[in-house]
Scaffold this motif. Structure first.
Motif, short mmCIF file in Angstrom:
data_model
loop_
_atom_site.label_atom_id
_atom_site.label_comp_id
_atom_site.label_asym_id
_atom_site.label_seq_id
_atom_site.Cartn_x
_atom_site.Cartn_y
_atom_site.Cartn_z
N TYR A 131 0.83 -1.20 0.00
CA TYR A 131 0.00 0.00 0.00
C TYR A 131 0.87 1.25 0.00
CZ TYR A 131 1.01 0.31 5.04
OH TYR A 131 1.64 0.41 6.25
N ALA A 132 0.26 2.37 -0.34
CA ALA A 132 0.87 3.68 -0.25
C ALA A 132 -0.17 4.65 0.27
CB ALA A 132 1.39 4.14 -1.61
N GLY A 133 0.28 5.76 0.87
CA GLY A 133 -0.69 6.70 1.41
C GLY A 133 -0.05 7.93 2.00
N LEU A 134 -0.82 8.65 2.77
CA LEU A 134 -0.40 9.89 3.41
C LEU A 134 -0.70 9.83 4.90
CD1 LEU A 134 -1.81 12.49 0.85
CD2 LEU A 134 0.58 11.76 1.07
N LYS A 135 0.18 10.47 5.69
CA LYS A 135 0.03 10.51 7.13
C LYS A 135 0.24 11.94 7.60
CE LYS A 135 1.83 8.44 11.40
NZ LYS A 135 2.83 7.49 11.95
N GLY A 136 -0.68 12.45 8.42
CA GLY A 136 -0.57 13.83 8.87
C GLY A 136 -1.33 14.08 10.15
N GLY A 137 -1.69 15.35 10.36
CA GLY A 137 -2.33 15.75 11.60
C GLY A 137 -3.71 15.18 11.81
N LEU A 138 -4.39 14.75 10.73
CA LEU A 138 -5.73 14.20 10.85
C LEU A 138 -5.75 12.67 10.88
CD1 LEU A 138 -7.69 16.60 8.46
CD2 LEU A 138 -7.51 16.68 10.95
N GLY A 139 -4.58 12.05 10.73
CA GLY A 139 -4.51 10.59 10.73
C GLY A 139 -3.79 10.06 9.52
N LYS A 140 -4.15 8.86 9.11
CA LYS A 140 -3.45 8.17 8.04
C LYS A 140 -4.46 7.60 7.04
CE LYS A 140 -1.59 4.20 9.13
NZ LYS A 140 -0.68 3.18 9.69
N VAL A 141 -4.20 7.83 5.74
CA VAL A 141 -5.02 7.27 4.67
C VAL A 141 -4.11 6.45 3.76
CG1 VAL A 141 -6.50 7.72 2.69
CG2 VAL A 141 -6.67 9.17 4.72
N THR A 142 -4.45 5.19 3.54
CA THR A 142 -3.63 4.32 2.70
C THR A 142 -4.52 3.60 1.69
OG1 THR A 142 -3.82 2.65 4.46
CG2 THR A 142 -1.80 3.93 4.38
N ALA A 143 -3.91 3.21 0.58
CA ALA A 143 -4.65 2.52 -0.48
C ALA A 143 -3.82 1.34 -0.99
CB ALA A 143 -4.94 3.47 -1.64
N GLY A 144 -4.48 0.18 -1.16
CA GLY A 144 -3.81 -1.01 -1.65
C GLY A 144 -4.28 -2.25 -0.90
N ARG A 145 -3.40 -3.22 -0.79
CA ARG A 145 -3.69 -4.46 -0.06
C ARG A 145 -3.17 -4.27 1.37
NH1 ARG A 145 -4.52 -10.02 -0.59
NH2 ARG A 145 -3.23 -11.34 0.73
N GLN A 146 -4.05 -4.42 2.36
CA GLN A 146 -3.65 -4.10 3.73
C GLN A 146 -4.53 -4.80 4.75
OE1 GLN A 146 -4.28 0.25 4.22
NE2 GLN A 146 -5.32 0.14 2.26
N PHE A 147 -4.10 -4.74 6.02
CA PHE A 147 -4.82 -5.41 7.10
C PHE A 147 -6.24 -4.85 7.22
CE2 PHE A 147 -0.55 -6.17 9.26
CZ PHE A 147 -0.49 -7.48 8.84
N SER A 148 -7.17 -5.73 7.50
CA SER A 148 -8.56 -5.32 7.69
C SER A 148 -8.73 -4.63 9.04
CB SER A 148 -9.48 -6.54 7.61
OG SER A 148 -9.26 -7.40 8.72
N VAL A 149 -9.78 -3.85 9.16
CA VAL A 149 -10.13 -3.24 10.44
C VAL A 149 -10.48 -4.33 11.45
CG1 VAL A 149 -11.81 -1.75 11.61
CG2 VAL A 149 -10.89 -1.08 9.37
N LEU A 150 -11.15 -5.37 11.01
CA LEU A 150 -11.50 -6.49 11.88
C LEU A 150 -10.25 -7.07 12.53
CD1 LEU A 150 -13.82 -8.36 12.86
CD2 LEU A 150 -13.27 -9.84 10.91
#
Length: 348
Positions: A107-126
């Motif tokens: 995955y790739a994404g952005l991390k900042g003052g509001l949190g982290k947003v990532t896109a791709g294959r990644q761990f589920s929230v569950l």
């Protein structure tokens, strides 16, 4: 001659400025190669339903993984982040998910003052909201295979948001689609979750809905699987008590409830013992009502190396087939099973 010399000085100065700027930019970014190696010797009874077996087994404490992760400072408190990783077997070197170059996370994404947003294959929230509340974490002798089947641990085509900590609360959300034209719900996964911690108490909750998929011959996109989970932990001195319940309903999987409880105890900074019980309740005859009992110990030989011992007993109902080694695929045909595994984990 003086013009040429002056021109060369200017060119050299410009080169040095660009080189310094490049080094400054490089100083703002980082890439880390990392790995986890885990292998052990395992003994199980009724490995094929009748006979015992002794085998060298990959992954008893933590999955074996090799990967890289990195970040780049974009300014303003925002960073670009990425991760590429693959699981594999220590016993034969094969990829954990054959045919996938980065089958663990990519995955790739952005991390900042509001949190982290990532896109791709990644761990589920569950997975995020259950693994730290499992007394055995992600050990293969534990409940994660019941709480998170392999297809639910990692999600393809996912956009995921994880908030920063707000007064002890951390929120998560995930949406993933199957990419079928004209059918947005085909292969769709929707998840929300949260964790809260205050002093010795912490808890988590998550909801997940997954749709079936549309193929050339079958369309199950109108069918769903719903999973809800709530878990809690309380720390008392060197001990941590943990418990949770997960409910699965819908058309795609048998209806079942998994209840678990147990604890961890830090005997010393280098030595931890764990124990837990996992009870599955289902009216589906193939799922049944198996109970898994697990105890384990982990000793840190160094900062990077741990030795561990897992002991488990799976008590199966008439038609259930839960194994002691959570990701084992040997049929038990309703028979109980005992297992023990001693191994070593090394991080680099």
């Amino acid at each position: 001659m003086r013009r040429q010399s002056r021109s060369k000085v200017v060119e050299l100065g410009a080169f040095l400025v660009l080189a310094c700027a490049s080094q400054g930019a490089m100083a703002q970014s980082s890439v880390t190669l990392y790995g986890i190696l885990d292998v052990g010797l395992q003994y199980t009874t009724r490995a094929d339903g009748q006979h015992s077996a002794i085998n060298l087994q990959n992954y008893g404490n933590i999955p074996t993984i090799f990967g890289m992760r990195g970040s780049e400072d974009l300014g303003g408190g925002v960073s670009a982040i990425f991760e590429l990783s693959q699981s594999f077997s220590m016993t034969n070197g094969m990829a954990g998910l054959p045919g996938e170059a980065f089958g663990w996370q990519s995955y790739a994404g952005l991390k900042g003052g509001l949190g982290k947003v990532t896109a791709g294959r990644q761990f589920s929230v569950l997975f995020d909201e259950t693994v730290t509340f499992d007394p055995n974490y992600f050990a293969a002798y534990g409940g994660q295979a019941q709480l998170n089947p392999l297809s639910d641990i990692i999600v393809n085509n996912a956009i995921k948001y994880v908030s920063n900590n707000y007064g002890g609360f951390v929120f998560e959300g995930l949406v993933a689609t199957g990419g079928v034209a004209g059918n947005f719900r085909s292969g769709r996964t929707l998840e929300i979750g949260m964790q809260y911690s205050h002093g010795p108490f912490s808890m988590s909750a998550a909801l997940r809905q997954k749709n079936g998929a549309q193929t050339a011959t079958v369309d199950t996109s109108g069918q769903t699987e719903e999973i809800g989970v709530i878990a809690a932990a309380y720390k008392i001195g060197a001990a941590t008590l943990l418990a949770g319940v997960e409910r699965t309903t819908g058309d795609l999987s048998p209806v079942k409830t998994v209840i678990w409880g147990g604890g961890r105890y830090d005997v010393s900074p280098d030595f931890q013992v764990r124990a837990a019980a996992y009870q599955t309740l289902s009216n589906d005859p193939q799922t049944g009502n198996p109970t898994l009992y697990v105890a384990g110990a982990v000793y840190s030989l160094s900062v990077r190396t741990q030795a561990y011992l897992n002991v488990g007993f799976s008590r199966n109902s008439a038609h259930s087939s839960q194994t002691v080694y959570e990701y084992g695929d040997a049929p038990l045909n309703g028979a109980h099973q005992f297992g023990v595994m001693a191994g070593i984990t090394h991080r680099f």
